[in-house]
Design a protein around this motif. Structure first.
Motif, PDB file in Angstrom:
ATOM      1  N   LEU A 243      31.110  46.497   5.600  1.00 57.15           N
ATOM      2  CA  LEU A 243      29.935  45.662   5.832  1.00 57.15           C
ATOM      3  C   LEU A 243      29.387  45.862   7.250  1.00 57.15           C
ATOM      4  N   PRO A 244      28.178  46.411   7.381  1.00 56.98           N
ATOM      5  CA  PRO A 244      27.565  46.527   8.708  1.00 56.98           C
ATOM      6  C   PRO A 244      27.113  45.164   9.212  1.00 56.98           C
ATOM      7  N   ILE A 245      26.650  45.113  10.435  1.00 62.96           N
ATOM      8  CA  ILE A 245      26.310  43.838  11.060  1.00 62.96           C
ATOM      9  C   ILE A 245      25.166  43.117  10.343  1.00 62.96           C
ATOM     10  N   ASP A 246      24.284  43.867   9.656  1.00 57.56           N
ATOM     11  CA  ASP A 246      23.147  43.245   8.974  1.00 57.56           C
ATOM     12  C   ASP A 246      23.345  43.153   7.454  1.00 57.56           C
ATOM     13  N   ALA A 247      24.573  43.330   6.987  1.00 55.60           N
ATOM     14  CA  ALA A 247      24.841  43.355   5.548  1.00 55.60           C
ATOM     15  C   ALA A 247      24.443  42.053   4.857  1.00 55.60           C
TER      16      ALA A 247
ATOM     17  N   VAL B 274      34.726  40.547  14.856  1.00 56.74           N
ATOM     18  CA  VAL B 274      34.521  41.983  15.021  1.00 56.74           C
ATOM     19  C   VAL B 274      33.216  42.281  15.758  1.00 56.74           C
ATOM     20  N   TYR B 275      32.123  41.621  15.319  1.00 59.08           N
ATOM     21  CA  TYR B 275      30.802  41.945  15.863  1.00 59.08           C
ATOM     22  C   TYR B 275      30.399  41.070  17.046  1.00 59.08           C
ATOM     23  N   GLY B 276      31.144  40.001  17.289  1.00 53.64           N
ATOM     24  CA  GLY B 276      30.875  39.159  18.451  1.00 53.64           C
ATOM     25  C   GLY B 276      29.596  38.352  18.347  1.00 53.64           C
ATOM     26  N   ILE B 277      29.177  38.014  17.141  1.00 50.66           N
ATOM     27  CA  ILE B 277      27.999  37.164  16.951  1.00 50.66           C
ATOM     28  C   ILE B 277      28.375  35.999  16.040  1.00 50.66           C
ATOM     29  N   SER B 278      27.562  34.943  16.071  1.00 55.58           N
ATOM     30  CA  SER B 278      27.889  33.752  15.287  1.00 55.58           C
ATOM     31  C   SER B 278      26.963  33.559  14.084  1.00 55.58           C
TER      32      SER B 278
ATOM     33  N   LYS C 253      22.068  37.565   9.798  1.00 50.76           N
ATOM     34  CA  LYS C 253      20.766  37.435   9.136  1.00 50.76           C
ATOM     35  C   LYS C 253      20.773  37.964   7.698  1.00 50.76           C
ATOM     36  N   GLU C 254      21.658  38.878   7.398  1.00 49.14           N
ATOM     37  CA  GLU C 254      21.800  39.458   6.056  1.00 49.14           C
ATOM     38  C   GLU C 254      20.483  40.084   5.577  1.00 49.14           C
ATOM     39  N   THR C 255      19.909  40.918   6.407  1.00 57.64           N
ATOM     40  CA  THR C 255      18.642  41.586   6.069  1.00 57.64           C
ATOM     41  C   THR C 255      18.831  43.059   5.691  1.00 57.64           C
ATOM     42  N   GLY C 256      20.083  43.517   5.696  1.00 58.33           N
ATOM     43  CA  GLY C 256      20.349  44.927   5.452  1.00 58.33           C
ATOM     44  C   GLY C 256      20.790  45.228   4.030  1.00 58.33           C
ATOM     45  N   PRO C 257      21.559  46.296   3.826  1.00 60.93           N
ATOM     46  CA  PRO C 257      22.004  46.705   2.487  1.00 60.93           C
ATOM     47  C   PRO C 257      22.805  45.601   1.797  1.00 60.93           C
ATOM     48  N   LYS C 258      22.768  45.628   0.469  1.00 62.49           N
ATOM     49  CA  LYS C 258      23.434  44.583  -0.309  1.00 62.49           C
ATOM     50  C   LYS C 258      24.850  44.998  -0.696  1.00 62.49           C
TER      51      LYS C 258
ATOM     52  N   GLU D  38      24.078  53.707  -2.616  1.00 64.19           N
ATOM     53  CA  GLU D  38      23.276  54.739  -1.956  1.00 64.19           C
ATOM     54  C   GLU D  38      22.611  54.206  -0.691  1.00 64.19           C
ATOM     55  N   THR D  39      22.527  52.876  -0.566  1.00 65.27           N
ATOM     56  CA  THR D  39      21.913  52.273   0.622  1.00 65.27           C
ATOM     57  C   THR D  39      22.936  51.975   1.707  1.00 65.27           C
ATOM     58  N   TRP D  40      24.224  52.203   1.406  1.00 65.47           N
ATOM     59  CA  TRP D  40      25.277  51.870   2.364  1.00 65.47           C
ATOM     60  C   TRP D  40      25.439  52.977   3.413  1.00 65.47           C
ATOM     61  N   PRO D  41      25.482  52.625   4.682  1.00 62.51           N
ATOM     62  CA  PRO D  41      25.671  53.657   5.714  1.00 62.51           C
ATOM     63  C   PRO D  41      27.056  54.296   5.677  1.00 62.51           C
ATOM     64  N   THR D  42      28.039  53.616   5.089  1.00 58.86           N
ATOM     65  CA  THR D  42      29.408  54.141   5.048  1.00 58.86           C
ATOM     66  C   THR D  42      29.523  55.371   4.162  1.00 58.86           C
ATOM     67  N   ILE D  43      28.711  55.433   3.091  1.00 61.61           N
ATOM     68  CA  ILE D  43      28.740  56.589   2.195  1.00 61.61           C
ATOM     69  C   ILE D  43      27.516  57.442   2.513  1.00 61.61           C
ATOM     70  N   LYS D  44      27.738  58.561   3.138  1.00 65.39           N
ATOM     71  CA  LYS D  44      26.649  59.379   3.662  1.00 65.39           C
ATOM     72  C   LYS D  44      25.761  59.937   2.547  1.00 65.39           C
ATOM     73  N   GLU D  45      24.502  60.094   2.881  1.00 64.36           N
ATOM     74  CA  GLU D  45      23.519  60.621   1.925  1.00 64.36           C
ATOM     75  C   GLU D  45      23.920  61.995   1.402  1.00 64.36           C
ATOM     76  N   LYS D  46      24.572  62.815   2.233  1.00 64.51           N
ATOM     77  CA  LYS D  46      24.954  64.163   1.810  1.00 64.51           C
ATOM     78  C   LYS D  46      25.982  64.133   0.679  1.00 64.51           C
TER      79      LYS D  46
END
Length: 393
Positions: free
Chosen positions: A87-91, A125-129, A132-137, A226-234
């Motif tokens: 999960l990225p910071i905006d997940a 982990v991310y140091g925020i409280s 926003k959950e505006t990123g990939p689902k 396919e929208t997750w940064p962890t699994i690369k587009e390549k």
């Protein structure tokens, strides 16, 4: 690439089919349980399994599994899992849940506790409280069965039965995943004819064509991972290129669908066109009693009406008698049908050879198989005489 534990979910009764599909993909480290098959893969395996699994419902990323008798245990053990690896910071991470035979039976409370535990982990982990959950689902599920909690993230998005070709809905549609399982259970091969005399909107013929052409069922759709940064587009590109290379576009097929419902056939032809298979499947308006073939060996695979509505029972019984009469005429063929009827042999006119309990949606059904004689090892020359083998002589 790291080893990942994945779960392919399935309808009850077809777990063995999904397990076989995974083995065919090269994922042999599997564990089969009711409604799911756990297997080991890597990030590329997420892409390949989503693209290729025909009978599975979804591919889930397994985050953890543990015993949880109290809400505190559920919270602490959920928080201990490495959510930041995915999960990225905006997940965006909604939590769904289910509970069967467990002390923690309040699904809403379990969902809230899992959500809170993940948030607390990510805060550290991310140091925020605030997230926003505006990123990939990342759709997370907490599933409790006999006090064992399994936490997963859905990698598929829309269910795997959504291949991308059936945008129009007909009456009582058969799921593509179940149709594919029926075909695989029949052991039909591409060099034999296949007829569905109650084809409706064309699901069985279309799925059969994709199997025969070795076309990945997910080739025309997208997946949430396919929208997750962890699994690369390549990696997705590599998996799709592999699927394109394995697609046998030039395979000759003898697949036919017929029905008496002209509106359903219009949808079948539209779906066939959307699937890019108009030159591989022949559709015709024809009563089941008049279906014939000049091919010596073949398979009838069908999902006839069940007669669940008031007043339809006798009409359905007559249809089954018609199927039985057609089957008698095709004496070297095999018949495979799914139905809620407990004794179809009384109408077909012959005892079935094999029966398997399956579920069509929430309906408990049986898949009855009436086997014909085995064909010779090599097909005979000039078996095909007519270019329209559904037409009665």
């Amino acid at each position: 690439m790291a080893k990942i534990e994945l779960i392919a979910t399935s309808a009850f009764g077809i777990e063995a089919i999904v397990n076989r599909e995974l083995h065919n993909l090269g994922y042999t480290d599997t564990k089969v349980e009711n409604g799911k098959i756990t297997f080991m893969a890597n990030e590329l395996g997420v892409c390949r399994s989503n693209l290729w699994l025909r009978s599975a419902e979804r591919v889930l990323l397994k985050m953890g599994e543990f015993k949880a008798l109290t809400f505190e245990e559920l919270f602490q053990q959920t928080k201990a899992l490495p959510w930041e690896q995915w999960l990225p910071i905006d997940a965006e991470f909604p939590v769904e849940g289910k509970s069967i035979k467990s002390k923690l039976f309040s699904i809403s409370d379990c969902q809230a506790i899992v959500k809170k535990a993940i948030v607390e982990r990510l805060k550290e982990v991310y140091g925020i409280s605030w997230f926003k959950e505006t990123g990939p689902k990342y759709k997370i599920e907490v599933a409790l069965l006999k006090d064992i909690a399994t936490l997963t993230i859905d990698t598929s998005g829309a269910g795997l039965h959504k291949r991308g070709y059936r945008k129009l809905a007909g009456q009582a549609p058969l799921k593509e995943t179940l149709a594919s399982a029926m075909i695989n259970l029949s052991y039909w091969k591409a060099d034999r004819a296949l007829i569905d005399p109650c084809c409706g909107t064309g699901t069985i013929p279309i799925e059969a064509a994709m199997i025969a052409l070795n076309r990945a069922p997910g080739l025309k759709r997208e997946f949430v991972a396919e929208t997750w940064p962890t699994i690369k587009e390549k990696l997705w590109q590599e998996a799709r290129e592999e699927a394109e290379d394995l697609y046998k576009r030039d395979q000759e097929l003898h697949i036919y669908g017929s029905d008496i419902d002209s509106k359903a056939l219009q949808l079948a032809r539209a779906h066939c066109e959307d699937a890019g298979l108009t030159d591989k499947i022949f559709f015709q308006r024809l009563p089941a009693a008049e279906v014939r073939s000049r091919f010596q060996y073949g398979h009838i695979i069908t999902n006839p009406p069940y007669g669940e509505r008031l007043g339809e029972e006798e009409e359905v019984k007559q249809l089954y008698r018609d199927l039985g009469e057609t089957f008698k005429q095709l004496e070297t063929w095999s018949l495979h049908m799914i139905t809620t009827d407990k004794h179809p042999e009384l109408l077909i006119g012959r005892r079935w050879d094999k029966s398997r309990k399956l579920y069509n949606g929430r309906l408990e059904c049986h898949y009855y198989q009436f086997f014909g004689p085995k064909p010779p090892r090599r097909p005979r020359e000039n078996e095909e005489v007519s270019s329209s083998p559904l037409i009665k002589e």
